[in-house]
Every structure is written in C-alpha cells, then in structure tokens.
Write an enzyme that holds these catalytic residues in place. Structure first.
Site, PDB file in Angstrom:
ATOM      1  N   LYS A  22       0.835  -1.208   0.000  1.00 55.97           N
ATOM      2  CA  LYS A  22       0.000   0.000   0.000  1.00 55.97           C
ATOM      3  C   LYS A  22       0.871   1.261   0.000  1.00 55.97           C
ATOM      4  CE  LYS A  22      -1.708   1.618   4.040  1.00 55.97           C
ATOM      5  NZ  LYS A  22      -1.320   3.030   4.203  1.00 55.97           N
ATOM      6  N   ASN A  23       1.874   1.285   0.875  1.00 54.18           N
ATOM      7  CA  ASN A  23       2.672   2.506   1.025  1.00 54.18           C
ATOM      8  C   ASN A  23       3.584   2.783  -0.168  1.00 54.18           C
ATOM      9  OD1 ASN A  23       1.426   2.911   3.417  1.00 54.18           O
ATOM     10  ND2 ASN A  23       3.223   2.588   4.724  1.00 54.18           N
ATOM     11  N   ARG A 404      -8.414  -0.653   5.109  1.00 51.35           N
ATOM     12  CA  ARG A 404      -7.578   0.373   4.475  1.00 51.35           C
ATOM     13  C   ARG A 404      -6.246  -0.215   4.031  1.00 51.35           C
ATOM     14  NH1 ARG A 404      -5.940   4.664   8.179  1.00 51.35           N
ATOM     15  NH2 ARG A 404      -4.603   4.921   6.375  1.00 51.35           N
TER      16      ARG A 404
HETATM   17  C1  UD1 Z   1       4.737   6.936   6.242  1.00 50.41           C
HETATM   18  C2  UD1 Z   1       3.876   5.695   6.118  1.00 50.41           C
HETATM   19  C3  UD1 Z   1       3.396   5.236   7.496  1.00 50.41           C
HETATM   20  C4  UD1 Z   1       4.577   5.050   8.421  1.00 50.41           C
HETATM   21  C5  UD1 Z   1       5.460   6.293   8.434  1.00 50.41           C
HETATM   22  C6  UD1 Z   1       6.756   6.099   9.221  1.00 50.41           C
HETATM   23  C7  UD1 Z   1       2.829   5.954   3.953  1.00 50.41           C
HETATM   24  C8  UD1 Z   1       1.581   6.186   3.182  1.00 50.41           C
HETATM   25  N1  UD1 Z   1       2.720   6.016   5.281  1.00 50.41           N
HETATM   26  O1  UD1 Z   1       3.921   7.971   6.794  1.00 50.41           O
HETATM   27  O2  UD1 Z   1       2.683   4.015   7.334  1.00 50.41           O
HETATM   28  O3  UD1 Z   1       4.106   4.823   9.727  1.00 50.41           O
HETATM   29  O4  UD1 Z   1       5.839   6.640   7.091  1.00 50.41           O
HETATM   30  O5  UD1 Z   1       7.473   5.015   8.720  1.00 50.41           O
HETATM   31  O6  UD1 Z   1       3.878   5.666   3.398  1.00 50.41           O
HETATM   32  N2  UD1 Z   1       6.923  14.662  10.405  1.00 50.41           N
HETATM   33  C9  UD1 Z   1       7.052  15.995  10.681  1.00 50.41           C
HETATM   34  N3  UD1 Z   1       6.810  16.883   9.674  1.00 50.41           N
HETATM   35  C10 UD1 Z   1       6.475  16.486   8.417  1.00 50.41           C
HETATM   36  C11 UD1 Z   1       6.350  15.109   8.144  1.00 50.41           C
HETATM   37  C12 UD1 Z   1       6.590  14.217   9.154  1.00 50.41           C
HETATM   38  O7  UD1 Z   1       7.358  16.407  11.802  1.00 50.41           O
HETATM   39  O8  UD1 Z   1       6.279  17.348   7.545  1.00 50.41           O
HETATM   40  C13 UD1 Z   1       7.168  13.691  11.469  1.00 50.41           C
HETATM   41  C14 UD1 Z   1       5.965  12.814  11.762  1.00 50.41           C
HETATM   42  O9  UD1 Z   1       5.060  13.437  12.636  1.00 50.41           O
HETATM   43  C15 UD1 Z   1       6.623  11.590  12.350  1.00 50.41           C
HETATM   44  C16 UD1 Z   1       7.920  11.477  11.552  1.00 50.41           C
HETATM   45  O10 UD1 Z   1       8.151  12.784  11.015  1.00 50.41           O
HETATM   46  O11 UD1 Z   1       6.943  11.829  13.699  1.00 50.41           O
HETATM   47  C17 UD1 Z   1       7.906  10.468  10.427  1.00 50.41           C
HETATM   48  O12 UD1 Z   1       6.775  10.690   9.620  1.00 50.41           O
HETATM   49  P1  UD1 Z   1       6.760  10.355   8.060  1.00 50.41           P
HETATM   50  O13 UD1 Z   1       7.930   9.501   7.744  1.00 50.41           O
HETATM   51  O14 UD1 Z   1       6.591  11.622   7.306  1.00 50.41           O
HETATM   52  O15 UD1 Z   1       5.449   9.498   7.936  1.00 50.41           O
HETATM   53  P2  UD1 Z   1       4.417   9.477   6.752  1.00 50.41           P
HETATM   54  O16 UD1 Z   1       5.118   9.733   5.446  1.00 50.41           O
HETATM   55  O17 UD1 Z   1       3.238  10.317   7.084  1.00 50.41           O
END
Ligand code: UD1
Length: 425
Positions: A22-23, A404
């Site tokens: 999915k991801n 999902r």
């Molecule tokens: C993706 C995955 C999710 C997984 C996560 C971490 C998808 C669709 N989802 O989510 O399943 O749990 O990676 O492996 O691929 N953060 C910030 N600012 C930002 C973006 C992120 O502070 O702009 C923080 C987040 O709150 C979190 C950390 O960075 O603490 C990692 O998040 P991120 O790797 O961005 O997760 P997602 O891409 O949302």
C-alpha cells in the site's frame, strides 16, 4: 460498521501470498500526475486507501482503468493524467487519508501551482506536514496557508533545483520532494532522505519515466530535473508490513507459515526481532518460513526509520510480546501517540504499562477473548493477532481500519486455518 469474529487457539499453517505494498502503491499512483503519458502499475492491492487515492486522481482529471488481475500479480491500474484540470486536493478526500498529501509535489511541479487541504489531526499523533512544505519552498515555491488549505505557487519558469536537508527523516516529505525535483530546473540534492524500500520503488519507477536520480536506496538522493516525464510500466513491490504481520500471526499461534512473494532483505529488522524472540525464521526457494514454538523470549525494541525497526510493526510486535516469557520494552520514537492498541490488549488480559513513549510489557501465558475496538490500521492487526492466540471468541469492532491496509485479510487468515468471520454491520 463491520466487525470481525475470531475464535483463537488454532496454529496457523500453510502459505500466504503477500500483496503489493500500500505505502509504495499510493505515491506511485500520484506519480501519474507528473506526465501526460500512461502509467501502468501492476500488483496494486485491493484496499480502501487505494480507492481513496484513485478518487483523488480522478478529481484532478486523471483517467483510470483497472485491468483484470493476473494470478499472483495483483490488479493492474492504467493511469493517465493527460490534463490536470483541477489543482486542488479537497478536504473531503485528504481528511480520509493523509497520504493524499503526496499529490502536492507532482501537481506543483507540473502545473506551477497546487492547493492541498491540510490533513488535520490523526489518531497516531499530530503528524504535521511542515517538512513537505519546507521542501517545496526550497524548490522556489511560495507557500501560504488559507482556510485550511496549503497554496503553493512555483516561480515563473517553474520549480528550481536546490539542496534540501531534511531536519527529520520523513517518508512522505522525501516522496513529495523527489517527485517535484524530477521536473524542476537543475539539480536537487535531498539529504537525510528517508531510505524506506517504498521510496526506492518510487525512484525506480520515476527513472523508468525518464527521471535522472542517483543514490537510490541511500539517504542522499541526487536528482537532475528534466523538462517532461513519460509514461512507464512498473510492478509495485511486496508489502513488508503485511508480511511481517502474518509472520507474527504465525509465530504467536505456534504455527508454521510460508510467506510467498517477498524476499527477506526488506524485512531485515522485523525478522531479526523475531529470531531474537526465539521464532524460527528460514529462507526457502518459495519464500520465508516462520515457525513458532512455545512462548517467545522478551525483547527491547525502539522504532526507527528504515532500516531500523518499523513503527508500522510496533503494534503487532507488542501483541506478540504480551505472551513473552519475561518483560519487554518498546520505545516508540516515530509517532507520539501510537499506543492505542494498549488499552484494547489490556482488555484481553495483557499486562502493559506506559510511561511517555515507552511501554513495558510483562508477559502473560495467554490472552483471554474480549470485545475490542480497532483504532488505527496497524493497531487493528495487533488485535487480530491477539485474537488468533486467545482462548475463546474475540470480536473486533470498526474493522474499516483493517480494510484500508490489509487485502482480503479474513480470506488470507482462513486460508491458513484461522476461524475468522466478518459480521456485516
Ligand atoms: C509513512 C507511512 C506510514 C509510516 C510512516 C513512518 C505511507 C503512506 N505512510 O507515513 O505508514 O508509519 O511513514 O514510517 O507511506 N513529520 C514531521 N513533519 C512532516 C512530516 C513528518 O514532523 O512534515 C514527522 C511525523 O510526525 C513523524 C515522523 O516525522 O513523527 C515520520 O513521519 P513520516 O515519515 O513523514 O510518515 P508518513 O510519510 O506520514
């Protein structure tokens, strides 16, 4: 709302075919917005998050067709965004699925502007998108926030390459930046980029579309922007989180499960943890065999970006460690509120205490069946895992979370001998 009933105590036995990730599929689908050409994606899992992304792409003007599935190849999606006639990703769709934010980079790069709803809060924490926005700003975009929407505008002549140093590793922000940089003028260097295999899958597809990317699989990605990208054909990588979840389900029931369609390399930290817990994990020509026997040994785990122990495996591993012969600890270092499965597992007899972002799990011999509530995607599977190992019948409510991200979950579990049934609500 549907619920799932599981009568536990059956050791899972047999083969389970792992679906497309999915991801990986979600950003790959969004990549169709980068080109007028046709993007053909194979091995797309049948999940509600995929439908949400499909609806979003159609909203932007893409045409989508689903080809009949080839056995063992999942479904094939043909996506063509010859014209983008709406550059706004609306709240009604983004609020359902945060990953919708990955359309920002492609639309901004292709159309020079994009308007994307802020995703808002989420069950597992605040999850801001500041890193996505900083990356777009570094590429020259002007960013404003208006009425709950991010409005991004590229400079005249389009986005321009830049050096972007991510202050924190972010999967989604790396994907957005990678896609935007592929169509930016000049060179972009992404430093401290996420190294998740799903990012490499996206990068490899972008290369097939004509992008120039070096450093794939490392934390530094060098992107030489091109004027236009073309269509391509790509098969989505297997889902390492689904595979890890079935591995744990096999292990906790004292079963013998063969995971097919996935190589062990991308499951590194999960398989290492299982082995450390005393679970037999062997590589075979056809896949990965997992055999559980007796109570697992306790572990001390900390979630981390890839190649560390994945936060997406934390809830499922918590369920396994509830039955360990000793005391385990898990530190959740990625998301601040990812322990919603804890009170539900406690309803099934688990002995878990929480202090800040750490849980201490004192092993118990067995779970007791109960009615529980699924709270997010991975937490839902931890309850399924607990239910498979519990005495009696566990009912899990709100299983739409499971739909999902886990393809045909009851069918796959039943194929392994589990006594599982969906109750339509
Ligand atoms: C993706 C995955 C999710 C997984 C996560 C971490 C998808 C669709 N989802 O989510 O399943 O749990 O990676 O492996 O691929 N953060 C910030 N600012 C930002 C973006 C992120 O502070 O702009 C923080 C987040 O709150 C979190 C950390 O960075 O603490 C990692 O998040 P991120 O790797 O961005 O997760 P997602 O891409 O949302």
């Amino acid at each position: 709302m549907d619920s799932i009933k599981i009568t536990g105590g059956v050791p899972l036995e047999g083969k389970v075919e792992i679906s497309g990730a999915k991801n990986a599929a979600l950003p790959l689908m969004a990549a169709c917005l980068l080109t007028e050409g046709e993007l053909i994606l194979r091995n797309i899992p049948h999940l509600s998050d995929i439908t949400t992304m499909a609806n979003l792409l159609v909203h932007h003007g893409a045409e989508l067709t689903v080809a009949t599935s080839t056995p063992g190849e999942g479904r094939t999606l043909h996506l063509c965004a010859e014209h983008i006639n709406d550059t706004t990703a609306p709240y009604e769709i983004v609020r359902k699925m945060r990953a919708s934010v990955v359309v920002l980079g492609p639309i901004l790069a292709r159309c020079g502007r994009a308007r994307v709803s802020l995703p808002g809060g989420c069950a597992i924490g605040t999850r801001p998108i500041d890193l996505h926005l900083k990356a777009m700003a570094a590429l020259g975009a002007e960013i404003t926030l208006q009425e709950g929407y991010v409005e991004a505008t590229a400079p005249a002549g389009g986005l321009r390459g830049a050096e972007i140093m991510f202050e924190k590793v972010s999967v989604g922000a790396t994907e957005n930046a990678l896609m935007a940089a592929s169509l930016a003028r000049g060179t972009t260097v992404l430093k401290n980029a996420a190294r998740e295999p799903e990012i490499s899958d996206l990068a490899e597809c972008l290369v097939k579309m004509g992008a120039h990317i070096e450093g794939i699989g490392t934390d530094t990605l060098l992107v030489q922007g091109v004027k236009a990208l073309s269509g391509a054909e790509h098969s989505v990588m297997p889902d390492r989180i689904e595979a890890g979840s079935y591995a744990i389900a096999g292990a906790i029931t004292g079963g013998n499960v063969l995971l097919t369609g996935i190589a062990p390399e991308i499951l590194g930290a999960t398989l290492a943890a299982l082995r450390e817990a005393g679970i037999a994990v062997t590589e075979e020509a056809e896949g990965i065999r997992v055999r559980g026997k007796g109570r697992p040994r306790p572990l001390h785990l900390t979630t981390a970006p890839y190649p560390g122990f994945a936060t997406d495996m934390q809830a499922q591993m918590s369920a396994l460690l509830c039955l360990a012969d000793g005391t385990s600890t898990i530190n959740e270092d990625i998301f601040e509120n990812r322990f919603m499965h804890v009170p539900e597992l406690q309803r099934m007899g688990a002995n878990i205490s929480q202090s800040g972002n750490t849980i201490t799990i004192r092993g118990i011999p067995r779970f007791i069946a109960a009615e529980v509530m699924a709270t997010d995607l991975r937490a839902s599977l931890s309850l399924v895992i607990a239910g498979l190992a519990a005495e009696g019948t566990t009912t899990i409510h709100r299983v739409y979370h499971l739909d999902r991200g886990y393809e045909r979950v009851e069918e796959k579990l039943a194929g392994l001998g589990a006594r599982v049934e969906r109750i339509k609500g």
